[in-house]
Design an enzyme around this catalytic site. Structure first.
Site, PDB file in Angstrom:
ATOM      1  N   LYS A  60       0.849  -1.198   0.000  1.00 48.26           N
ATOM      2  CA  LYS A  60       0.000   0.000   0.000  1.00 48.26           C
ATOM      3  C   LYS A  60       0.884   1.248   0.000  1.00 48.26           C
ATOM      4  O   LYS A  60       1.694   1.451   0.894  1.00 48.26           O
ATOM      5  CB  LYS A  60      -0.912  -0.011   1.234  1.00 48.26           C
ATOM      6  CG  LYS A  60      -1.736   1.277   1.421  1.00 48.26           C
ATOM      7  CD  LYS A  60      -2.691   1.173   2.620  1.00 48.26           C
ATOM      8  CE  LYS A  60      -3.382   2.508   2.914  1.00 48.26           C
ATOM      9  NZ  LYS A  60      -4.271   2.462   4.090  1.00 48.26           N
ATOM     10  N   ASP A  76      -2.973  10.097   3.823  1.00 49.35           N
ATOM     11  CA  ASP A  76      -4.375   9.671   3.906  1.00 49.35           C
ATOM     12  C   ASP A  76      -5.181  10.657   4.750  1.00 49.35           C
ATOM     13  O   ASP A  76      -5.121  10.630   5.977  1.00 49.35           O
ATOM     14  CB  ASP A  76      -4.433   8.259   4.520  1.00 49.35           C
ATOM     15  CG  ASP A  76      -5.851   7.718   4.579  1.00 49.35           C
ATOM     16  OD1 ASP A  76      -6.750   8.319   3.955  1.00 49.35           O
ATOM     17  OD2 ASP A  76      -6.048   6.676   5.256  1.00 49.35           O
ATOM     18  N   LYS A 136     -10.748  12.197   8.363  1.00 47.13           N
ATOM     19  CA  LYS A 136     -10.210  11.814   9.663  1.00 47.13           C
ATOM     20  C   LYS A 136     -10.355  12.975  10.643  1.00 47.13           C
ATOM     21  O   LYS A 136     -10.535  14.123  10.246  1.00 47.13           O
ATOM     22  CB  LYS A 136      -8.729  11.447   9.514  1.00 47.13           C
ATOM     23  CG  LYS A 136      -8.504  10.134   8.776  1.00 47.13           C
ATOM     24  CD  LYS A 136      -7.055   9.733   8.748  1.00 47.13           C
ATOM     25  CE  LYS A 136      -6.849   8.425   8.016  1.00 47.13           C
ATOM     26  NZ  LYS A 136      -7.453   7.252   8.686  1.00 47.13           N
ATOM     27  N   ASP A 141       1.318   6.253   5.644  1.00 47.92           N
ATOM     28  CA  ASP A 141       0.369   5.284   5.082  1.00 47.92           C
ATOM     29  C   ASP A 141       0.920   4.568   3.838  1.00 47.92           C
ATOM     30  O   ASP A 141       0.192   3.890   3.130  1.00 47.92           O
ATOM     31  CB  ASP A 141      -0.961   5.990   4.765  1.00 47.92           C
ATOM     32  CG  ASP A 141      -2.151   5.074   4.938  1.00 47.92           C
ATOM     33  OD1 ASP A 141      -1.989   4.003   5.557  1.00 47.92           O
ATOM     34  OD2 ASP A 141      -3.238   5.423   4.431  1.00 47.92           O
ATOM     35  N   ASP A 192     -12.401   6.620   3.633  1.00 45.79           N
ATOM     36  CA  ASP A 192     -11.199   6.391   4.434  1.00 45.79           C
ATOM     37  C   ASP A 192     -10.760   4.928   4.370  1.00 45.79           C
ATOM     38  O   ASP A 192      -9.658   4.586   4.796  1.00 45.79           O
ATOM     39  CB  ASP A 192     -11.465   6.814   5.890  1.00 45.79           C
ATOM     40  CG  ASP A 192     -10.190   7.003   6.688  1.00 45.79           C
ATOM     41  OD1 ASP A 192      -9.105   7.032   6.067  1.00 45.79           O
ATOM     42  OD2 ASP A 192     -10.280   7.132   7.925  1.00 45.79           O
ATOM     43  N   GLU A 234      -9.612   3.423   1.940  1.00 45.38           N
ATOM     44  CA  GLU A 234      -9.051   3.562   0.584  1.00 45.38           C
ATOM     45  C   GLU A 234      -7.966   2.538   0.278  1.00 45.38           C
ATOM     46  O   GLU A 234      -7.737   2.198  -0.874  1.00 45.38           O
ATOM     47  CB  GLU A 234      -8.501   4.981   0.392  1.00 45.38           C
ATOM     48  CG  GLU A 234      -7.069   5.225   0.877  1.00 45.38           C
ATOM     49  CD  GLU A 234      -6.862   5.017   2.378  1.00 45.38           C
ATOM     50  OE1 GLU A 234      -7.864   5.045   3.118  1.00 45.38           O
ATOM     51  OE2 GLU A 234      -5.715   4.799   2.796  1.00 45.38           O
ATOM     52  N   ARG A 272      -7.756  -0.681   0.828  1.00 45.39           N
ATOM     53  CA  ARG A 272      -8.244  -1.913   0.205  1.00 45.39           C
ATOM     54  C   ARG A 272      -8.633  -1.675  -1.259  1.00 45.39           C
ATOM     55  O   ARG A 272      -8.552  -2.590  -2.080  1.00 45.39           O
ATOM     56  CB  ARG A 272      -9.403  -2.498   1.026  1.00 45.39           C
ATOM     57  CG  ARG A 272     -10.636  -1.662   1.076  1.00 45.39           C
ATOM     58  CD  ARG A 272     -11.524  -2.002   2.246  1.00 45.39           C
ATOM     59  NE  ARG A 272     -11.003  -1.481   3.509  1.00 45.39           N
ATOM     60  CZ  ARG A 272     -11.613  -1.596   4.687  1.00 45.39           C
ATOM     61  NH1 ARG A 272     -12.769  -2.241   4.776  1.00 45.39           N
ATOM     62  NH2 ARG A 272     -11.080  -1.079   5.768  1.00 45.39           N
TER      63      ARG A 272
HETATM   64  N1  BES Z   1      -4.521   4.411   6.877  1.00 46.01           N
HETATM   65  C1  BES Z   1      -5.618   4.017   7.658  1.00 46.01           C
HETATM   66  C2  BES Z   1      -5.261   2.986   8.730  1.00 46.01           C
HETATM   67  C3  BES Z   1      -4.317   3.408   9.808  1.00 46.01           C
HETATM   68  C4  BES Z   1      -4.806   3.797  11.026  1.00 46.01           C
HETATM   69  C5  BES Z   1      -2.958   3.358   9.607  1.00 46.01           C
HETATM   70  C6  BES Z   1      -3.931   4.172  12.023  1.00 46.01           C
HETATM   71  C7  BES Z   1      -2.079   3.730  10.608  1.00 46.01           C
HETATM   72  C8  BES Z   1      -2.564   4.116  11.815  1.00 46.01           C
HETATM   73  C9  BES Z   1      -6.711   3.425   6.791  1.00 46.01           C
HETATM   74  O1  BES Z   1      -6.791   3.872   5.496  1.00 46.01           O
HETATM   75  C10 BES Z   1      -8.010   3.755   7.462  1.00 46.01           C
HETATM   76  O2  BES Z   1      -8.327   4.886   7.540  1.00 46.01           O
HETATM   77  N2  BES Z   1      -8.712   2.732   7.931  1.00 46.01           N
HETATM   78  C11 BES Z   1      -9.952   2.898   8.589  1.00 46.01           C
HETATM   79  C12 BES Z   1     -10.949   1.986   7.918  1.00 46.01           C
HETATM   80  C13 BES Z   1     -12.364   2.277   8.255  1.00 46.01           C
HETATM   81  C14 BES Z   1     -12.772   3.618   7.760  1.00 46.01           C
HETATM   82  C15 BES Z   1     -13.241   1.233   7.633  1.00 46.01           C
HETATM   83  C16 BES Z   1      -9.798   2.516  10.036  1.00 46.01           C
HETATM   84  O3  BES Z   1      -9.129   1.526  10.341  1.00 46.01           O
HETATM   85  O4  BES Z   1     -10.325   3.223  10.901  1.00 46.01           O
HETATM   86 ZN    ZN Z   2      -4.980   4.570   4.665  1.00 39.81          ZN
HETATM   87 ZN    ZN Z   3      -7.959   5.634   5.231  1.00 35.43          ZN
END
Ligand code: BES
Ligand code: ZN
Ligand code: ZN
Length: 502
Positions: free
Chosen positions: A266, A271, A278, A289, A348, A350, A352
């Site tokens: 990834k 992000d 966020k 990210d 968010d 994104e 996947r």
């Molecule tokens: N980049 C984030 C995941 C992340 C969180 C990485 C904390 C490093 C530290 C990812 O893209 C994300 O935002 N995931 C969300 C998914 C949700 C919206 C379904 C998450 O895990 O909250």
């Molecule tokens: Zn992300």
């Molecule tokens: Zn995200």
């Protein structure tokens, strides 16, 4: 950097001599016995009196008072021999290097045979000596006008071993150094902020790697990505002024392009969360990210250095996830390269989406085994904390090989299940084949399940490094910031990989 000698030279005026000590050494033996003789038995006395400690990771500094030409001896406690392994040796060595660096030594010697036991032989110890040296002395210089001079570090290490062949040790030191340096490169990529590492910058970095190691390289620009129909990847990039890059590196170490390992990382350079934005606390740190991409590039560097007899294609979808009038939105329906349609419920989620098209593209390039690495979900942190990478798979035998590499590399991982019920949650949409965010229960698992939909039967392991790719604290093997996690696991996995009978 490293000099290797079979016979220890007590007349050499080293600034420091590094020696490992196991807990409860009744009596020094071997080379330590010879050393103790020079000290007329006083080292044994110091151990008995507790001035030299063999407790795990304890460092005891002893002046040589001219008994040997080396100025000081640094004893590093290795703890109980029964509990000893490569990971513990690395941690102890990391601590020792930091202490030595703190004393501003520029040169030292290591008694390799003192770092071995039944569980860690001389060659493994040599690997640890050079790898840990690189990891523990890593520094990200940052961008301050002042004090961005690199810290002084040990520039030369003499390795003494009476028990091993010199050439073998040299080879192990070279391998260890490649592993350490590759990990450090990954760390640097992750530490660089999003304004200074865009998708274009990441593509240029990959091109430089390709030129250095003679990899085949393909960088798809936006037009080519559009032509290939990578609608999931494009949706994430839609709000950005920075064009996306699909980065492909190919390493062919076998005569035929078969048994191809696909490494997918990834590469979100920042992000924001997009319209599912966020929080202002949650957005800070999102330059990291692209930790999955960094691990893949770090592993490719090691692969380029060591040239294993394997075939590897690495695929990195790189873009930032931004907001603008053009950005994709919740409720949008997009079509991935595979043809599968996706209802976007959360912009968010994104990672996947970009990985879906990257997995499809890796297969397109002949990948028969897939490993994806991604800072994918906050959910994996809730589930496993900050020290354990979350793993999911559709193929237990492939997973076993990845797990073995991770244990050997000292990068722990733990498997989460992918049951049918969770797969069904990903497939639950009134308007599309899939949805990208089926609710907060088991975040990490449904994210993995979503990517799994695009593997279409290809053996695959998914590694969620959201918790492990950075650390807020300085540790034995490096400073706070990026860890470069999974670089070593991936490289080791590739090196040891045995094709699975189909
Ligand atoms: N980049 C984030 C995941 C992340 C969180 C990485 C904390 C490093 C530290 C990812 O893209 C994300 O935002 N995931 C969300 C998914 C949700 C919206 C379904 C998450 O895990 O909250
Ligand atoms: Zn992300
Ligand atoms: Zn995200």
């Amino acid at each position: 950097m490293f000099e290797v000698k079979n016979e220890i030279d007590f007349t050499a005026a080293h600034e420091g001599l590094l020696i490992g000590l196991f807990d409860k050494p009744e009596k020094f033996s071997g080379i330590l016995e010879k050393l103790d003789e020079k000290f007329e038995g006083q080292l044994t006395e110091l151990v008995k009196a507790g001035d030299i400690s063999a407790k795990f990771k304890n460092i005891s500094k002893v002046h040589s008072f001219g008994k040997i030409a080396a100025k000081r001896i640094w004893f590093v406690g290795l703890g109980k021999e029964k509990e000893f392994n490569f990971e513990r040796l690395s941690e102890a060595l990391g601590k020792a290097y930091k202490a030595i660096k703190g004393s501003k030594l520029q040169e030292c010697a290591v008694l390799l045979d003192s770092l071995t036991a039944d569980s860690v032989d001389g060659l493994e110890a040599a690997h640890a000596v050079s790898e840990t040296y690189a990891l523990a002395s890593y520094q990200f210089r940052g961008y301050k006008q002042k004090s961005n001079e690199p810290e002084k570090r040990v520039e030369k290490i003499t390795v003494y071993s009476e028990k091993n062949d010199l050439e073998d040790i040299k080879a192990s030191l070279t391998v260890g150094l490649a592993f350490g340096n590759g990990t450090n490169s990954a760390r640097t990529l992750v530490n660089i902020p999003g304004n200074l590492l865009t998708a274009k910058d990441m593509a240029e970095y990959a091109q430089q790697l390709a030129a250095k190691y003679d990899f085949e390289v393909e960088i798809l620009d936006k037009e080519e990505i559009e032509k290939l129909g990578m609608g999931a990847f494009l949706a994430v990039n839609q709000g950005s002024t920075e064009p996306p890059k699909m980065i492909v590196l190919k390493y062919q170490g076998k005569e035929q392009w078969q048994d191809v390992i696909g490494l997918v990382g990834k590469g979100i350079t920042f992000d924001t969360g997009g319209y599912s934005i966020k929080t202002k606390a949650g957005i800070v740190g999102m330059k990291t990210d692209m930790g999955g991409a960094a691990a893949v590039l770090g592993a490719m560097e090691i692969i380029g250095e060591l040239k294993p007899e394997q075939n590897v294609v690495s695929v990195i979808p790189s873009t930032d996830n931004m907001i603008s009038g053009n950005a994709f939105k919740p409720d949008d329906v997009i079509t991935s390269m595979s043809g599968k349609t996706i209802e976007v419920l959360n912009t968010d989620a994104e990672g996947r989406l970009v990985l879906a098209d990257a997995v499809t593209y890796a297969k397109h390039h002949g990948a028969e085994y897939l490993i994806d690495v991604a800072t994918l979900t906050g959910g994996v942190i809730t589930a496993l904390g900050l020290h354990t990478t979350g793993a999911m798979t559709n193929h237990e035998t492939l997973y076993e090989q990845v797990l073995e590499a991770s244990m050997e590399a000292g990068e722990p991982m733990w498997q989460l299940p992918l049951f049918e019920k969770d797969k069904e949650r990903v497939r639950n949409s009134k308007v599309a084949d899939l949805n990208n965010s089926p609710g907060s229960e088991g975040h990490a698992i449904v994210a993995g399940a979503f990517i799994g939909e695009f593997t279409e039967g290809t053996p695959w392991v998914h590694l969620d490094i959201a918790g492990t790719s950075t650390t807020s604290r300085e540790h034995d093997l490096g400073p706070a910031g990026a860890t470069g996690v999974m670089t070593r696991t991936l490289a080791l996995f590739v090196e040891r990989f045995e094709p699975i009978e189909k």
